[in-house]
Design a protein around this motif. Structure first.
Motif, short mmCIF file in Angstrom:
data_model
loop_
_atom_site.label_atom_id
_atom_site.label_comp_id
_atom_site.label_asym_id
_atom_site.label_seq_id
_atom_site.Cartn_x
_atom_site.Cartn_y
_atom_site.Cartn_z
N GLY A 357 0.91 -1.32 -0.01
CA GLY A 357 0.05 0.08 0.08
C GLY A 357 1.00 1.24 0.07
O GLY A 357 2.11 1.40 0.47
N PRO A 358 0.42 2.35 -0.58
CA PRO A 358 1.16 3.75 -0.74
C PRO A 358 1.67 4.29 0.72
O PRO A 358 2.47 4.68 1.12
N GLY A 359 0.62 4.08 1.70
CA GLY A 359 0.82 4.30 3.25
C GLY A 359 2.04 3.41 3.65
O GLY A 359 3.04 4.41 4.34
N SER A 360 2.14 2.32 3.49
CA SER A 360 3.37 1.50 3.87
C SER A 360 4.75 2.03 3.15
O SER A 360 5.61 2.06 3.60
N ASP A 361 4.37 2.32 1.98
CA ASP A 361 5.54 2.92 1.24
C ASP A 361 6.28 4.29 2.00
O ASP A 361 7.52 4.55 2.00
N LEU A 362 5.25 5.22 2.26
CA LEU A 362 5.72 6.35 3.01
C LEU A 362 6.21 6.02 4.28
O LEU A 362 7.19 6.76 4.71
N LEU A 363 5.64 5.13 4.94
CA LEU A 363 6.16 4.55 6.60
C LEU A 363 7.47 3.97 6.21
O LEU A 363 8.58 4.34 7.04
N PHE A 364 7.90 3.29 5.29
CA PHE A 364 9.09 2.49 5.05
C PHE A 364 10.24 3.72 4.86
O PHE A 364 11.22 3.59 5.35
#
Length: 491
Positions: A357-364
């Protein structure tokens, strides 16, 4: 589970087809859960969020949760608690199973005993470990006895997994029928559930169609007018809620209680020592970590147990409060450098599994920058079983330290653990004094914190998309949104 008669089923199916073509109407509420289609099942004991909501709608327990997350009567119409808090006595309402047979206390007792046995080995089973006996006192009275007081027992009994069923079928507030891509639910008249008759029932209610879609498809369905409500949004897919959907509805955030952080799975190399695991925790800039998501009111924490719970005696503080971020990172970097200098060929690198997910991309990206600041490279992997660290993103079932501590119990094998913390939690099972129990839980949290098997970040994020005409939706800290209130027509 079935609708009350074949004619009702035919009419419901026709309404569903018409709603799909026309974008919905007053006779149907279309609910989409974010997830994978296979998750929309309510069999078994390890239920997905969609499965939990379906189970709660079709199989009530002694008590249930309402739209605000509060405990309300269900199969039990009332109850009393003895002064010592060791006995809960439930009076069953005058209701029947789906086949018309009366619900008797002996059947409720046997079903509860069966569920308790099946839940052994799960975190929910640990939450219920204080139950010592379930008794049928008369035809409509059931008693639950405890080894020591459990103030949150009603909240735990209201969990969907504690829904009462006979022969695999429950008697809940809604009847459900399987369709090709979801479930169609019809509210049962109150008199069929042992409640007073409502002469205006048919005019007050409508059917609910539930399905599960991946996040992008769920948001697209809402934006296209093909869904009235989208549930189970997480941080992993939160950025998708900004893509067009805001013009047709509202993003609603639950102020959820629970765990959001990194569980350590590997005890090798860099992560073999608690001090180096602590170095990773010290490197994270928590106040800035979720800044790209622009979430108002979200509060980061370095604690494992959520601060401010009723059994928080105030002996556990936020960690490293006397150090600035720069000072924390400098200390953490020295620990990493010291380990690197102790042997040739060592690499300061760890892997992390996150949901897509795009939120996980930002978090990573944010976590990778934080770890890089202390000399540790972060790689992302898909398989949690192959990762050094995994994301824990879990909403609490009740608001007590015990729930948080039970998530890290060694028998659950979710990652590294602390036998010392488990021992303190076990001691609390028989502690009669509330202050003693709270002190034992504080000791357990301190043991877990010292072992650094979990890196806390803050509370979990849960969001929904809610169209204006939907009744019965309320934000709550458990992120539970019962389906029956959603079936009520707008006034």
């Amino acid at each position: 589970m079935r609708l009350s008669n074949p004619i009702a089923l035919l009419c419901a199916a026709l309404a569903l087809v018409l709603a799909g073509c026309s974008g919905g109407g007053d006779d149907l509420v279309r609910v989409v859960f974010i997830g994978e289609p296979g998750e929309l099942e309510e069999s078994g004991l390890r239920l997905s969020p969609a499965g939990q909501h379906l189970r709660a709608a079709t199989a009530e327990g002694l008590v249930a949760l309402d739209a605000s997350g509060g405990v309300v009567p269900a199969v039990a119409e009332r109850w009393v608690v003895t002064d010592d808090g060791l006995s809960y006595i439930f009076r069953l309402r005058n209701s029947a199973w789906d086949d018309g047979e009366q619900i008797e206390a002996e059947e409720v007792r046997d079903e509860l005993r069966t569920v308790l046995r099946r839940l052994q080995g799960t975190s929910l089973g640990r939450d219920l470990a204080k139950i010592s006996e379930v008794r049928a006192m008369t035809g409509r009275v059931v008693e639950i006895r405890l080894t020591s007081p459990l103030p949150d027992l009603l909240q735990i009994l209201a969990q969907p997994e504690l829904g009462l069923r006979r022969g695999g079928a429950g008697m809940g507030p809604m009847a459900a029928s399987r369709t090709e891509d979801g479930w169609l639910l019809e509210p049962r008249p109150p008199e069929t559930r042992g409640l007073p008759e409502d002469p205006d029932w048919d005019e007050r209610i409508r059917q609910v169609f539930v399905r599960v879609l991946p996040a992008r498809e769920a948001v697209a369905a809402f934006d296209a007018g093909q869904a009235d409500l989208v549930l189970n949004g997480t941080l992993a897919n939160l950025p998708l809620a900004d893509v067009g959907a805001l013009s047709r509805g509202t993003v609603r955030l639950d102020a959820a209680l629970g765990l959001f952080g990194l569980r350590v799975r590997s005890d090798e190399g860099l992560l073999a020592d608690a001090a180096r695991r602590e170095a990773l925790a010290m490197a994270i800039d928590r106040p800035q970590l979720l800044q790209p998501f622009n979430i108002g009111g979200w509060v980061p924490t370095t604690r494992i147990v959520a601060p401010g719970l009723p059994d928080d005696i105030g002996t556990i503080d936020e960690r490293w409060s006397d150090l600035s971020l720069e000072e924390r990172r400098a200390l953490a970097a020295r620990r990493i450098a010291g380990w690197l200098g102790e042997g040739e060929g060592r690499i300061a690198r760890v892997t992390l599994a996150l949901p897509p997910g795009p939120g996980s991309d930002l978090l990573f990206a944010r976590l990778a920058d934080d770890f890089a600041a202390i000399g540790v490279a972060l790689d992302r992997v898909d398989d949690p079983e192959q990762a050094d660290l995994v994301l824990v993103d879990r909403v609490a079932r009740y608001g007590a330290a015990r729930w948080f501590l039970n998530q890290f119990a060694c028998p659950l094998r979710g990652g590294l653990c602390s036998p010392e913390a488990d021992a303190r939690v076990e001691e609390a099972l028989s502690a009669q004094n509330a202050i003693v129990r709270a002190a034992l839980y504080a000791e357990a949290e301190a043991e877990l914190a010292a072992s650094n098997v979990y890196i806390p970040i803050g509370a979990p994020i849960r969001w929904s998309l809610v169209r204006g005409g939907v009744q019965g939706f309320q934000e709550n800290r458990w992120s539970i949104h019962p389906l029956l209130p959603l079936a009520m027509r707008p006034i």
